[in-house]
Design an enzyme around this catalytic site. Structure first.
Site, mmCIF file in Angstrom:
data_model
loop_
_atom_site.group_PDB
_atom_site.id
_atom_site.type_symbol
_atom_site.label_atom_id
_atom_site.label_comp_id
_atom_site.label_asym_id
_atom_site.label_seq_id
_atom_site.Cartn_x
_atom_site.Cartn_y
_atom_site.Cartn_z
ATOM 1 N N ASP A 58 74.113 -37.943 41.740
ATOM 2 C CA ASP A 58 73.473 -36.720 41.253
ATOM 3 C C ASP A 58 74.391 -35.997 40.283
ATOM 4 O O ASP A 58 75.577 -35.784 40.574
ATOM 5 C CB ASP A 58 73.144 -35.787 42.422
ATOM 6 C CG ASP A 58 72.570 -34.460 41.933
ATOM 7 O OD1 ASP A 58 71.407 -34.455 41.485
ATOM 8 O OD2 ASP A 58 73.300 -33.449 41.968
ATOM 9 N N TYR A 100 77.287 -29.081 35.012
ATOM 10 C CA TYR A 100 78.571 -29.450 35.586
ATOM 11 C C TYR A 100 79.578 -29.779 34.484
ATOM 12 O O TYR A 100 79.541 -30.854 33.890
ATOM 13 C CB TYR A 100 78.420 -30.640 36.536
ATOM 14 C CG TYR A 100 77.429 -30.429 37.666
ATOM 15 C CD1 TYR A 100 77.067 -29.157 38.091
ATOM 16 C CD2 TYR A 100 76.856 -31.517 38.308
ATOM 17 C CE1 TYR A 100 76.168 -28.972 39.130
ATOM 18 C CE2 TYR A 100 75.963 -31.346 39.354
ATOM 19 C CZ TYR A 100 75.611 -30.072 39.757
ATOM 20 O OH TYR A 100 74.717 -29.888 40.775
ATOM 21 N N LYS A 122 69.278 -32.792 35.909
ATOM 22 C CA LYS A 122 68.553 -31.535 36.002
ATOM 23 C C LYS A 122 68.198 -30.983 34.632
ATOM 24 O O LYS A 122 68.796 -31.365 33.620
ATOM 25 C CB LYS A 122 69.394 -30.516 36.787
ATOM 26 C CG LYS A 122 69.794 -31.069 38.165
ATOM 27 C CD LYS A 122 70.685 -30.154 38.937
ATOM 28 C CE LYS A 122 71.071 -30.795 40.255
ATOM 29 N NZ LYS A 122 72.074 -31.864 40.089
ATOM 30 N N GLY A 163 75.760 -29.079 49.976
ATOM 31 C CA GLY A 163 76.402 -27.924 50.602
ATOM 32 C C GLY A 163 76.355 -27.956 52.109
ATOM 33 O O GLY A 163 76.244 -26.903 52.751
ATOM 34 N N PHE A 197 78.549 -28.283 54.241
ATOM 35 C CA PHE A 197 79.652 -27.585 54.892
ATOM 36 C C PHE A 197 79.559 -26.074 54.705
ATOM 37 O O PHE A 197 80.493 -25.345 55.025
ATOM 38 C CB PHE A 197 80.993 -28.072 54.338
ATOM 39 C CG PHE A 197 81.312 -29.513 54.652
ATOM 40 C CD1 PHE A 197 81.027 -30.058 55.882
ATOM 41 C CD2 PHE A 197 81.906 -30.318 53.693
ATOM 42 C CE1 PHE A 197 81.325 -31.381 56.172
ATOM 43 C CE2 PHE A 197 82.219 -31.643 53.963
ATOM 44 C CZ PHE A 197 81.922 -32.183 55.206
ATOM 45 N N ASN A 198 78.439 -25.580 54.158
ATOM 46 C CA ASN A 198 78.282 -24.150 53.853
ATOM 47 C C ASN A 198 79.447 -23.638 53.004
ATOM 48 O O ASN A 198 79.993 -22.567 53.244
ATOM 49 C CB ASN A 198 78.118 -23.319 55.110
ATOM 50 C CG ASN A 198 76.700 -23.345 55.648
ATOM 51 O OD1 ASN A 198 76.453 -23.760 56.785
ATOM 52 N ND2 ASN A 198 75.732 -22.929 54.838
ATOM 53 N N SER A 199 79.841 -24.472 52.047
ATOM 54 C CA SER A 199 80.910 -24.223 51.074
ATOM 55 C C SER A 199 82.299 -24.134 51.699
ATOM 56 O O SER A 199 83.229 -23.640 51.069
ATOM 57 C CB SER A 199 80.633 -22.988 50.201
ATOM 58 O OG SER A 199 80.962 -21.793 50.832
ATOM 59 N N GLY A 200 82.452 -24.658 52.925
ATOM 60 C CA GLY A 200 83.806 -24.781 53.438
ATOM 61 C C GLY A 200 83.991 -24.699 54.934
ATOM 62 O O GLY A 200 84.669 -25.524 55.533
ATOM 63 N N ILE A 201 83.383 -23.716 55.584
ATOM 64 C CA ILE A 201 83.742 -23.438 56.968
ATOM 65 C C ILE A 201 83.389 -24.572 57.930
ATOM 66 O O ILE A 201 84.084 -24.768 58.942
ATOM 67 C CB ILE A 201 83.104 -22.107 57.440
ATOM 68 C CG1 ILE A 201 83.744 -21.652 58.762
ATOM 69 C CG2 ILE A 201 81.577 -22.214 57.538
ATOM 70 C CD1 ILE A 201 83.432 -20.240 59.149
ATOM 71 N N LEU A 202 82.358 -25.356 57.632
ATOM 72 C CA LEU A 202 82.014 -26.468 58.518
ATOM 73 C C LEU A 202 82.910 -27.684 58.290
ATOM 74 O O LEU A 202 82.824 -28.667 59.032
ATOM 75 C CB LEU A 202 80.544 -26.848 58.356
ATOM 76 C CG LEU A 202 79.555 -25.837 58.942
ATOM 77 C CD1 LEU A 202 78.118 -26.256 58.663
ATOM 78 C CD2 LEU A 202 79.774 -25.650 60.448
ATOM 79 N N ALA A 203 83.775 -27.605 57.292
ATOM 80 C CA ALA A 203 84.795 -28.635 57.093
ATOM 81 C C ALA A 203 86.136 -28.179 57.652
ATOM 82 O O ALA A 203 86.850 -28.945 58.303
ATOM 83 C CB ALA A 203 84.934 -28.971 55.617
#
Length: 338
Positions: free
Chosen positions: A54, A59, A85, A234, A236-242
């Site tokens: 993708d 980007y 896109k 996304g 990881f919700n931009s980080g916290i789930l990582a």
């Protein structure tokens, strides 16, 4: 579950791998990635059996499409699925006149929003040129959400439904592309688009995760009913789930609020009990939903990519998911990996 497993991408019939390679980081998001690292990540993903890629004009102001081209143009075209896109046109400009934020050292193009019919057709053709490929398989209308467009969102959405959609529907009718959709940060926008138009798919960033399942209320059931596929990014919700609920953890591109930190900390307790890495649970959860055939992740290094691939195939006992639900940390109606 393996990252290289194939699934059908909704009613389009396209066969995609459950793990998709996201190219935002190779557009030099926040800081540069050199060509050698970019090439190595593409090669590592290919060697791992990943066949879904993708990208987007946004980007790196075209840089990600150029790097995607460099690494895929000599592959047999029928061996991979590619999405990009529309919604922005790239206009050649002197580098010193371009605000690349949040990208760095991007390609020498200025970005302009354009959701008109003619602008969509032009953006599509320009992307094909940068990609040096004869086709894209999937095209998403990009960033017509409140997160990106703010107070202008209602008018932008209307323009996109009239301009972009009409152009993409024609390309689909003429079999130039196989599937058309919307790529945004809010499931509500996807839901409204699906109610209004005949879309095949969506790219939803951060709104169906181990932390958030509101999309189960209306959007994902409608996708199942209509045969629309959802590519989730996304996760990881931009980080916290990582990273887990540690000081400085990020949630939706900002500092994680207290209630999010508290919930993630509780999830981590269950992870420790069942010896499950939090990122592995986050990655595998999203693709358990029948409307979600694939998860899209971008990485900055080969090591990060290899780690994501390992997490994706990490064995997770069924008891782990049951424990999350019993503790109220996961919705009872949320599908989980078998």
């Amino acid at each position: 579950m393996q990252p290289s497993d194939f699934r059908t991408f909704g009613r389009s019939g396209l066969k995609v791998t459950t793990f998709a390679f996201g190219t935002a980081p190779v557009g030099n998001l926040f800081r540069p990635i050199d060509d050698a690292t970019s090439d190595a990540m593409f090669q590592t993903s290919w060697d791992a059996g990943i066949r879904f890629y993708d990208t987007a004009p946004m980007y790196g102001h075209g840089l990600a499409e150029l790097r995607t081209s460099e690494n895929l143009r000599w592959k047999r075209r029928d061996d991979f699925v590619l999405s990009s896109k529309v919604g922005r046109r790239l206009v050649p400009a002197k580098r010193e006149t371009i605000d690349f934020t949040p990208w760095t050292q991007g390609a020498p193009f200025r970005m302009e929003f354009d959701y008109t019919y003619d602008g969509t057709m032009r953006a599509f053709e320009d992307s094909l040129q940068r990609l040096a490929l004869e086709r894209m398989d999937i095209v998403f209308i990009h960033d017509i959400d409140v997160f990106t467009r703010g107070k202008d969102q209602p008018e932008v959405f209307k323009q996109a439904m009239e301009g972009c959609y009409t152009a993409l529907a024609r390309l689909r009718d003429e079999q130039v592309v196989t599937a058309i959709g919307v790529g945004v940060n809010e499931w509500e926008v996807c839901h409204e688009a699906l109610k209004q138009r005949d879309f095949d798919c969506f790219l939803l960033a951060g709104r169906y995760t181990l932390l958030e399942q509101e999309a189960l209320d209306a959007f994902l059931p409608l996708c199942e009913q209509r045969g629309a596929a959802v590519l989730v990014g996304g996760g990881f919700n931009s980080g916290i789930l990582a990273t887990g609920a540690k000081p400085g953890a990020k949630y939706n591109y900002g500092a994680a609020p207290a209630h999010v930190m508290e919930k993630v900390a509780r999830i981590e307790v269950v992870c420790a009990e069942y010896n499950v890495p939090l990122p592995a649970a986050a990655l595998q959860f999203v693709v358990a939903h029948p409307a979600v055939p694939s998860f899209c992740a971008g990485t900055r290094t080969v090591e990060q990519l290899k780690q994501n691939l390992a997490w994706f195939s990490q064995p997770i006992p069924a008891e782990f998911w049951a424990a999350l639900k019993s503790k109220g940390l996961l919705r009872e109606d949320a599908p989980v990996p078998a």
